[in-house]
Design a protein around this motif. Structure first.
Motif, PDB file in Angstrom:
ATOM      1  N   ALA A   7       0.834  -1.208   0.000  1.00 51.75           N
ATOM      2  CA  ALA A   7       0.000   0.000   0.000  1.00 51.75           C
ATOM      3  C   ALA A   7       0.868   1.256   0.000  1.00 51.75           C
ATOM      4  O   ALA A   7       0.553   2.229  -0.696  1.00 51.75           O
ATOM      5  CB  ALA A   7      -0.936  -0.004   1.205  1.00 51.75           C
ATOM      6  N   LYS A   8       1.938   1.224   0.739  1.00 49.82           N
ATOM      7  CA  LYS A   8       2.825   2.395   0.794  1.00 49.82           C
ATOM      8  C   LYS A   8       3.590   2.573  -0.523  1.00 49.82           C
ATOM      9  O   LYS A   8       3.673   3.676  -1.049  1.00 49.82           O
ATOM     10  CB  LYS A   8       3.808   2.261   1.953  1.00 49.82           C
ATOM     11  N   GLY A  12       1.157   4.585  -2.974  1.00 43.74           N
ATOM     12  CA  GLY A  12       1.646   5.887  -2.547  1.00 43.74           C
ATOM     13  C   GLY A  12       0.978   6.412  -1.286  1.00 43.74           C
ATOM     14  O   GLY A  12       0.946   7.615  -1.051  1.00 43.74           O
ATOM     15  N   ILE A  13       0.453   5.511  -0.489  1.00 40.33           N
ATOM     16  CA  ILE A  13      -0.208   5.922   0.746  1.00 40.33           C
ATOM     17  C   ILE A  13       0.858   6.192   1.798  1.00 40.33           C
ATOM     18  O   ILE A  13       1.653   5.325   2.135  1.00 40.33           O
ATOM     19  CB  ILE A  13      -1.192   4.837   1.234  1.00 40.33           C
ATOM     20  N   SER A  14       0.874   7.411   2.309  1.00 38.32           N
ATOM     21  CA  SER A  14       1.907   7.765   3.281  1.00 38.32           C
ATOM     22  C   SER A  14       1.454   7.513   4.717  1.00 38.32           C
ATOM     23  O   SER A  14       2.278   7.242   5.582  1.00 38.32           O
ATOM     24  CB  SER A  14       2.331   9.213   3.109  1.00 38.32           C
ATOM     25  N   ASP A  15       0.157   7.624   4.981  1.00 37.39           N
ATOM     26  CA  ASP A  15      -0.361   7.389   6.323  1.00 37.39           C
ATOM     27  C   ASP A  15      -1.383   6.260   6.289  1.00 37.39           C
ATOM     28  O   ASP A  15      -2.340   6.309   5.514  1.00 37.39           O
ATOM     29  CB  ASP A  15      -1.048   8.640   6.886  1.00 37.39           C
ATOM     30  N   PHE A  35       0.829  -0.964  14.475  1.00 35.21           N
ATOM     31  CA  PHE A  35      -0.048   0.194  14.662  1.00 35.21           C
ATOM     32  C   PHE A  35       0.045   0.667  16.102  1.00 35.21           C
ATOM     33  O   PHE A  35       0.109  -0.129  17.027  1.00 35.21           O
ATOM     34  CB  PHE A  35      -1.502  -0.168  14.338  1.00 35.21           C
ATOM     35  N   CYS A  36       0.054   1.986  16.281  1.00 36.84           N
ATOM     36  CA  CYS A  36       0.102   2.586  17.614  1.00 36.84           C
ATOM     37  C   CYS A  36      -1.156   3.413  17.837  1.00 36.84           C
ATOM     38  O   CYS A  36      -1.598   4.135  16.942  1.00 36.84           O
ATOM     39  CB  CYS A  36       1.321   3.496  17.752  1.00 36.84           C
ATOM     40  N   HIS A  68      -8.433   4.834  17.652  1.00 33.44           N
ATOM     41  CA  HIS A  68      -7.810   5.258  16.402  1.00 33.44           C
ATOM     42  C   HIS A  68      -6.324   4.913  16.492  1.00 33.44           C
ATOM     43  O   HIS A  68      -5.670   5.227  17.482  1.00 33.44           O
ATOM     44  CB  HIS A  68      -7.991   6.760  16.202  1.00 33.44           C
ATOM     45  N   MET A  69      -5.809   4.274  15.432  1.00 28.71           N
ATOM     46  CA  MET A  69      -4.418   3.829  15.427  1.00 28.71           C
ATOM     47  C   MET A  69      -3.756   4.216  14.105  1.00 28.71           C
ATOM     48  O   MET A  69      -4.394   4.224  13.059  1.00 28.71           O
ATOM     49  CB  MET A  69      -4.345   2.311  15.611  1.00 28.71           C
ATOM     50  N   LYS A  70      -2.477   4.517  14.174  1.00 28.45           N
ATOM     51  CA  LYS A  70      -1.670   4.818  12.990  1.00 28.45           C
ATOM     52  C   LYS A  70      -0.560   3.787  12.874  1.00 28.45           C
ATOM     53  O   LYS A  70       0.001   3.341  13.867  1.00 28.45           O
ATOM     54  CB  LYS A  70      -1.028   6.209  13.101  1.00 28.45           C
TER      55      LYS A  70
END
Length: 77
Positions: A7-8, A12-15, A35-36, A68-70
Motif C-alpha cells: 500500500a505504501k 503511494g499511501i503515506s499514512d 499500529f500505535c 484510532h491507530m496509525k
C-alpha cells in the motif's frame, strides 16, 4: 506486513490507520502489526426502534470506545 508495504509503495499511501472498538480482540493484532494508538473516542450505545448502534460521543464516559491507530514501522510498543 506485505500488504502494508504494498500500500505504501504501489499506492503511494503515506499514512495508514485503522479504527477498532476497544473490546475487539483485533486490537492486539494491530499492535503486533505495528499500529500505535493515537486516541480514543467513547462510544454511546443506542437502541432506537430495535436498531442498535454505537455513536461517538466525547461527552460521556464509556467502557467501550473507538480506538484510532496509525501505522508506524519503527514504533516502539
Amino acid at each position: 506486513q506485505s500488504l502494508l508495504d504494498w500500500a505504501k509503495i504501489y499506492l503511494g499511501i503515506s499514512d495508514l490507520g485503522v479504527r477498532v472498538r476497544s473490546d475487539n480482540t483485533a486490537l492486539n493484532f494491530y499492535r503486533k502489526a505495528g499500529f500505535c494508538e493515537t486516541y480514543r473516542i467513547p462510544l454511546e450505545y443506542k437502541n432506537e426502534s430495535n436498531i442498535i448502534s454505537w455513536v461517538e460521543n466525547r461527552l460521556i464516559d464509556s467502557e467501550i470506545s473507538l480506538v484510532h491507530m496509525k501505522y508506524s514501522q519503527s514504533a516502539n510498543h
